[in-house]
Structure formats: C-alpha cells, structure tokens
Design an enzyme around this catalytic site. Structure first.
Site, PDB file in Angstrom:
ATOM      1  N   SER A  25       0.872  -1.176   0.000  1.00  0.00           N
ATOM      2  CA  SER A  25       0.000   0.000   0.000  1.00  0.00           C
ATOM      3  C   SER A  25       0.909   1.226   0.000  1.00  0.00           C
ATOM      4  O   SER A  25       2.066   1.141   0.412  1.00  0.00           O
ATOM      5  CB  SER A  25      -0.926   0.003   1.219  1.00  0.00           C
ATOM      6  OG  SER A  25      -0.194  -0.193   2.408  1.00  0.00           O
ATOM      7  N   GLU A  27       1.348   5.518   0.702  1.00  0.00           N
ATOM      8  CA  GLU A  27       0.808   6.697   1.389  1.00  0.00           C
ATOM      9  C   GLU A  27       1.280   7.983   0.699  1.00  0.00           C
ATOM     10  O   GLU A  27       2.439   8.097   0.316  1.00  0.00           O
ATOM     11  CB  GLU A  27       1.288   6.667   2.847  1.00  0.00           C
ATOM     12  CG  GLU A  27       0.754   7.805   3.677  1.00  0.00           C
ATOM     13  CD  GLU A  27       1.117   7.637   5.153  1.00  0.00           C
ATOM     14  OE1 GLU A  27       0.893   6.559   5.730  1.00  0.00           O
ATOM     15  OE2 GLU A  27       1.622   8.619   5.717  1.00  0.00           O
ATOM     16  N   ASP A 119      -0.973  14.571  15.673  1.00  0.00           N
ATOM     17  CA  ASP A 119       0.036  15.334  16.411  1.00  0.00           C
ATOM     18  C   ASP A 119      -0.530  16.707  16.743  1.00  0.00           C
ATOM     19  O   ASP A 119      -1.456  17.179  16.082  1.00  0.00           O
ATOM     20  CB  ASP A 119       1.301  15.485  15.556  1.00  0.00           C
ATOM     21  CG  ASP A 119       2.126  14.217  15.603  1.00  0.00           C
ATOM     22  OD1 ASP A 119       2.150  13.574  16.665  1.00  0.00           O
ATOM     23  OD2 ASP A 119       2.725  13.858  14.571  1.00  0.00           O
ATOM     24  N   TYR A 157       3.751   1.438  16.960  1.00  0.00           N
ATOM     25  CA  TYR A 157       5.080   2.027  17.172  1.00  0.00           C
ATOM     26  C   TYR A 157       6.099   0.987  17.639  1.00  0.00           C
ATOM     27  O   TYR A 157       6.152   0.653  18.825  1.00  0.00           O
ATOM     28  CB  TYR A 157       4.964   3.168  18.201  1.00  0.00           C
ATOM     29  CG  TYR A 157       4.023   4.238  17.711  1.00  0.00           C
ATOM     30  CD1 TYR A 157       4.493   5.289  16.946  1.00  0.00           C
ATOM     31  CD2 TYR A 157       2.642   4.144  17.942  1.00  0.00           C
ATOM     32  CE1 TYR A 157       3.626   6.245  16.439  1.00  0.00           C
ATOM     33  CE2 TYR A 157       1.767   5.090  17.435  1.00  0.00           C
ATOM     34  CZ  TYR A 157       2.265   6.141  16.688  1.00  0.00           C
ATOM     35  OH  TYR A 157       1.398   7.074  16.178  1.00  0.00           O
ATOM     36  N   PHE A 228      12.656  13.799  10.182  1.00  0.00           N
ATOM     37  CA  PHE A 228      11.337  13.211  10.398  1.00  0.00           C
ATOM     38  C   PHE A 228      11.434  12.063  11.405  1.00  0.00           C
ATOM     39  O   PHE A 228      10.644  11.962  12.342  1.00  0.00           O
ATOM     40  CB  PHE A 228      10.797  12.721   9.048  1.00  0.00           C
ATOM     41  CG  PHE A 228       9.360  12.311   9.105  1.00  0.00           C
ATOM     42  CD1 PHE A 228       8.368  13.267   9.201  1.00  0.00           C
ATOM     43  CD2 PHE A 228       9.004  10.977   9.085  1.00  0.00           C
ATOM     44  CE1 PHE A 228       7.035  12.899   9.271  1.00  0.00           C
ATOM     45  CE2 PHE A 228       7.677  10.589   9.156  1.00  0.00           C
ATOM     46  CZ  PHE A 228       6.688  11.559   9.255  1.00  0.00           C
ATOM     47  N   HIS A 278       3.802  -1.220   3.707  1.00  0.00           N
ATOM     48  CA  HIS A 278       3.186   0.095   3.469  1.00  0.00           C
ATOM     49  C   HIS A 278       4.330   1.074   3.207  1.00  0.00           C
ATOM     50  O   HIS A 278       5.271   1.165   3.998  1.00  0.00           O
ATOM     51  CB  HIS A 278       2.400   0.515   4.721  1.00  0.00           C
ATOM     52  CG  HIS A 278       1.694   1.831   4.602  1.00  0.00           C
ATOM     53  ND1 HIS A 278       0.498   1.982   3.930  1.00  0.00           N
ATOM     54  CD2 HIS A 278       2.006   3.072   5.077  1.00  0.00           C
ATOM     55  CE1 HIS A 278       0.105   3.246   4.000  1.00  0.00           C
ATOM     56  NE2 HIS A 278       1.002   3.924   4.680  1.00  0.00           N
TER      57      HIS A 278
HETATM   58  P1  FAD Z   1      -3.016   7.046  20.023  1.00  0.00           P
HETATM   59  O1  FAD Z   1      -3.106   5.621  19.635  1.00  0.00           O
HETATM   60  O2  FAD Z   1      -4.234   7.709  20.552  1.00  0.00           O
HETATM   61  O3  FAD Z   1      -1.846   7.152  21.109  1.00  0.00           O
HETATM   62  C1  FAD Z   1      -1.233   8.385  21.386  1.00  0.00           C
HETATM   63  C2  FAD Z   1      -0.545   8.341  22.734  1.00  0.00           C
HETATM   64  O4  FAD Z   1      -1.490   8.395  23.761  1.00  0.00           O
HETATM   65  C3  FAD Z   1       0.272   7.078  22.974  1.00  0.00           C
HETATM   66  O5  FAD Z   1       1.416   7.438  23.714  1.00  0.00           O
HETATM   67  C4  FAD Z   1      -0.662   6.211  23.807  1.00  0.00           C
HETATM   68  O6  FAD Z   1       0.030   5.255  24.560  1.00  0.00           O
HETATM   69  C5  FAD Z   1      -1.387   7.279  24.643  1.00  0.00           C
HETATM   70  N1  FAD Z   1      -2.759   6.933  25.036  1.00  0.00           N
HETATM   71  C6  FAD Z   1      -3.689   6.329  24.271  1.00  0.00           C
HETATM   72  N2  FAD Z   1      -4.866   6.216  24.965  1.00  0.00           N
HETATM   73  C7  FAD Z   1      -4.647   6.790  26.177  1.00  0.00           C
HETATM   74  C8  FAD Z   1      -5.467   7.011  27.323  1.00  0.00           C
HETATM   75  N3  FAD Z   1      -6.737   6.616  27.368  1.00  0.00           N
HETATM   76  N4  FAD Z   1      -4.916   7.652  28.374  1.00  0.00           N
HETATM   77  C9  FAD Z   1      -3.632   8.070  28.360  1.00  0.00           C
HETATM   78  N5  FAD Z   1      -2.798   7.883  27.305  1.00  0.00           N
HETATM   79  C10 FAD Z   1      -3.304   7.256  26.227  1.00  0.00           C
HETATM   80  N6  FAD Z   1      -0.511  12.314  12.081  1.00  0.00           N
HETATM   81  C11 FAD Z   1      -1.290  13.235  11.481  1.00  0.00           C
HETATM   82  O7  FAD Z   1      -1.481  14.331  12.038  1.00  0.00           O
HETATM   83  N7  FAD Z   1      -1.871  12.986  10.250  1.00  0.00           N
HETATM   84  C12 FAD Z   1      -1.720  11.807   9.606  1.00  0.00           C
HETATM   85  O8  FAD Z   1      -2.243  11.622   8.516  1.00  0.00           O
HETATM   86  C13 FAD Z   1      -0.917  10.800  10.205  1.00  0.00           C
HETATM   87  N8  FAD Z   1      -0.739   9.586   9.642  1.00  0.00           N
HETATM   88  C14 FAD Z   1      -0.026   8.614  10.279  1.00  0.00           C
HETATM   89  C15 FAD Z   1       0.070   7.340   9.719  1.00  0.00           C
HETATM   90  C16 FAD Z   1       0.789   6.325  10.331  1.00  0.00           C
HETATM   91  C17 FAD Z   1       0.863   4.952   9.710  1.00  0.00           C
HETATM   92  C18 FAD Z   1       1.456   6.605  11.573  1.00  0.00           C
HETATM   93  C19 FAD Z   1       2.270   5.538  12.251  1.00  0.00           C
HETATM   94  C20 FAD Z   1       1.362   7.859  12.152  1.00  0.00           C
HETATM   95  C21 FAD Z   1       0.612   8.872  11.530  1.00  0.00           C
HETATM   96  N9  FAD Z   1       0.457  10.140  12.097  1.00  0.00           N
HETATM   97  C22 FAD Z   1      -0.314  11.092  11.481  1.00  0.00           C
HETATM   98  C23 FAD Z   1       1.140  10.473  13.351  1.00  0.00           C
HETATM   99  C24 FAD Z   1       0.248  10.254  14.600  1.00  0.00           C
HETATM  100  O9  FAD Z   1      -0.868  11.086  14.549  1.00  0.00           O
HETATM  101  C25 FAD Z   1       1.088  10.548  15.816  1.00  0.00           C
HETATM  102  O10 FAD Z   1       2.092   9.582  15.965  1.00  0.00           O
HETATM  103  C26 FAD Z   1       0.329  10.807  17.097  1.00  0.00           C
HETATM  104  O11 FAD Z   1       1.228  11.385  18.037  1.00  0.00           O
HETATM  105  C27 FAD Z   1      -0.264   9.555  17.739  1.00  0.00           C
HETATM  106  O12 FAD Z   1      -1.303   9.069  17.014  1.00  0.00           O
HETATM  107  P2  FAD Z   1      -1.963   7.627  17.366  1.00  0.00           P
HETATM  108  O13 FAD Z   1      -3.101   7.441  16.468  1.00  0.00           O
HETATM  109  O14 FAD Z   1      -0.921   6.599  17.411  1.00  0.00           O
HETATM  110  O15 FAD Z   1      -2.465   7.948  18.864  1.00  0.00           O
END
Ligand code: FAD
Length: 300
Positions: A25, A27, A119, A157, A228, A278
């Site tokens: 896939s 991106e 982020d 991660y 990055f 990916h």
């Molecule tokens: P989550 O899974 O919500 O986790 C974030 C953090 O919060 C982790 O440290 C987790 O352990 C903690 N956490 C989760 N739930 C709780 C809770 N209930 N209480 C306390 N802590 C908690 N960013 C963008 O802005 N746009 C994009 O398009 C984008 N695409 C991405 C694609 C991929 C494949 C990847 C790997 C990353 C991408 N990112 C993108 C980056 C991502 O948004 C960041 O890494 C962000 O900081 C975390 O997102 P997440 O979905 O992993 O968060």
C-alpha cells in the site's frame, strides 16, 4: 519456487524466495498547490499499475488539510481503479465535526479510514484533547464504527510512541484500538528491521492478531528523512549515518544507497514471514517503484 521456475513464470525478482502473495500500500500527502498536484498525480499514475491494496492520503497536523485530504481521496476513488483510504485525526475538532467528515467519506463511497489521534497543531508542544472531541485514536475507532462499517487501520510504534509511559502501555493502547474495531496496524517508520520484528512478535504474543504492516520510508532526502525520524522517536543506526556521511551533494550515490538499504530491509522482513508492506512515498514514486519491482511486483 526455484529461481528458474520464477523466471519462467515471469516473476523475476532479485530477492530469493519472495512469496507470490506480497501486498503493498502507498501513502501520499495532499497537494497544496497546482505544481504539487501534478507531482502527486504523476506519482499515482506511476504506482497505480502495481495494484496496491489501497493508497492513503494523510491529514495535516491539527486537521490543517481537512478539505484538501477530502478532495484528494475522493478524486482518487472516482478517477482511478485504486481503493482510496483517508487518514483522519482527533486533533482540534469536536466529535460532531469529526463525525461529519467521516459521514462525508462514507457518502462518497470511501470505506477505509486510517484512524489517528494526530500530532499537536503547529506551534503547540503537547497534545490536549478537544473538550468535546475524541481524546485518543481508540475512541475515534469506536466512533467511526458507529457511523459505518469502515475498514480501519491504526498506527503502531515498534519503538514505542514518544508519549507512551512504556512499551506495555503502548501495546495495550494498540490492543484497545483493535478491540474497538481496527483490522490492521501500520507501523511508524524504522530503519532496523529487527526492531520491527521484535515488536511484531511481542504484539502477537500479547494477543494482537491483526496484520501489523511495516511502514517503510525509502530515503529520498536523507536530511529530511532523519529529521522526520527524530521527530517520531525512531532510532537512527550509526551504520546509516556512516553510510551517508560525506555524500551531502552526491545525489546519485545517495539514491543507489537508499535502494540497497531498502532491499536489505525487505529481504530480511520477507525471510521472517512479512508479506505486506506500506510505503511512505512522500509523493515521490521512483524508489518505491524500484523496490516493488525488486519484490517481484510488476505492472499489470
Ligand atoms: P493514540 O493511539 O491515541 O496514542 C497516542 C498516545 O497516547 C500514545 O502514547 C498512547 O500510549 C497514549 N494513550 C492512548 N490512549 C490513552 C489514554 N486513554 N490515556 C492516556 N494515554 C493514552 N498524524 C497526522 O497528524 N496525520 C496523519 O495523517 C498521520 N498519519 C499517520 C500514519 C501512520 C501509519 C502513523 C504511524 C502515524 C501517523 N500520524 C499522522 C502520526 C500520529 O498522529 C502521531 O504519531 C500521534 O502522536 C499519535 O497518534 P496515534 O493514532 O498513534 O495515537
């Protein structure tokens, strides 16, 4: 299948024992102007014949590309034979706003969302959930499933999310996302394939049974890639720095090195049972295209 069998069937690959069921896939990020738009469509046209499982379009930090991402995803879905997936984040938006975006995707025939927390917006150091929003990706996954039966991918991660307390906590978070309805995890970029393999094995042992797809970022611009990687908490091996050291203005050698590194990475991953990849293309098709060719993936 032997080398000559493969060659006879037209599945020539430089890498030994490439499984015939490799899936990829790609991106992309949404273009901000006409020149970038042309670049994106050139990349899509180059990579589309490789029949990716899906192509995804990112969502700018803080939801900054909401409209652009939407337009790009819908255009890909309408104008190509590709399956388009939309990244969607929780940052700076209420649940109602995020739900509205998701519904508009559903109505446009988009069935795959890459669900993320996101982020912090530019200028903000730490993440603060919106008071009426989805706090974390796991909440977003649950919310999306209420809107439609989306296929949902989430982030994983191998070296722990930078804000996670520890690896166990981070794995529990990944499990929550799967339990709430995600069916695939895509990893943050990494350079050392063993880092990914250890993480995959640990995740599987902890009961995570969906595919954990390695996210590979071909090194198209060394300095940018390193910047990055640092921002994401990806470790940068000494051997990698040594390899590129002194080649600052030697674009050609850097490109050849990047291909060699990627080949070594995928070789090792394939040997260890990985059959789905990916690619973070950064809208540049050439290295991703070359690596896919080396994986035996040919244009239709
Ligand atoms: P989550 O899974 O919500 O986790 C974030 C953090 O919060 C982790 O440290 C987790 O352990 C903690 N956490 C989760 N739930 C709780 C809770 N209930 N209480 C306390 N802590 C908690 N960013 C963008 O802005 N746009 C994009 O398009 C984008 N695409 C991405 C694609 C991929 C494949 C990847 C790997 C990353 C991408 N990112 C993108 C980056 C991502 O948004 C960041 O890494 C962000 O900081 C975390 O997102 P997440 O979905 O992993 O968060």
């Amino acid at each position: 299948m032997s080398f000559s069998d493969q060659a006879q069937k037209g599945m020539f690959s430089l890498i030994d024992n490439v499984p015939s069921d490799i899936q990829v896939s790609f991106e992309f990020f949404p273009p901000k102007n006409e020149k970038m738009n042309e670049k994106l469509w050139f990349a899509l046209q180059k990579l589309a014949p490789l029949s990716p499982r899906f192509v995804s379009v990112t969502y700018g930090a803080g939801g900054s590309t909401r409209q652009l991402t939407h337009e790009t995803v819908v255009r890909i879905q309408k104008e190509t034979n590709l399956t388009a997936a939309a990244h969607l984040t929780c940052v700076s938006a209420s649940k109602d706003e995020v739900d509205e975006v998701a519904r508009s995707y559903w109505d446009a025939g988009i069935r795959h969302i890459v669900a993320l927390r996101g982020d912090p917006p530019k200028g903000k150091k730490s993440y603060l959930p919106h008071p009426n929003g989805y706090s974390y990706a796991s909440d977003l996954v649950a919310g999306l499933k209420k809107i439609g039966d989306f296929e949902i991918s989430v982030a994983a991660y191998p070296e722990k999310h930078i804000e996670a307390l520890n690896e166990e906590d981070d794995l529990e978070n990944l499990k929550r996302k799967i339990d709430n309805g995600a069916s695939r995890a895509i990893t943050q970029l990494f350079f050392d394939p063993d880092v990914y393999l250890k993480f995959r094995d640990k995740a599987q042992k902890s009961g995570i049974d969906v595919p954990i797809v390695p996210g590979l970022m071909p090194i198209t611009n060394f300095d940018q890639n390193i910047k990055f990687a640092k921002a994401c908490g990806t470790s940068i091996p000494r051997w990698l720095l040594n390899l590129f050291n002194g080649l600052e203005s030697d674009m050609e050698t850097k490109k050849l090195l990047s291909i060699s590194i990627a080949v070594e990475q995928v070789k090792h991953l394939i040997k260890n049972g990985v059959n789905e990849f990916h690619f973070y293309t950064l809208n540049r098709p050439d290295l991703t295209f070359t690596i896919c060719r080396l994986l035996g993936i040919k244009s239709d």
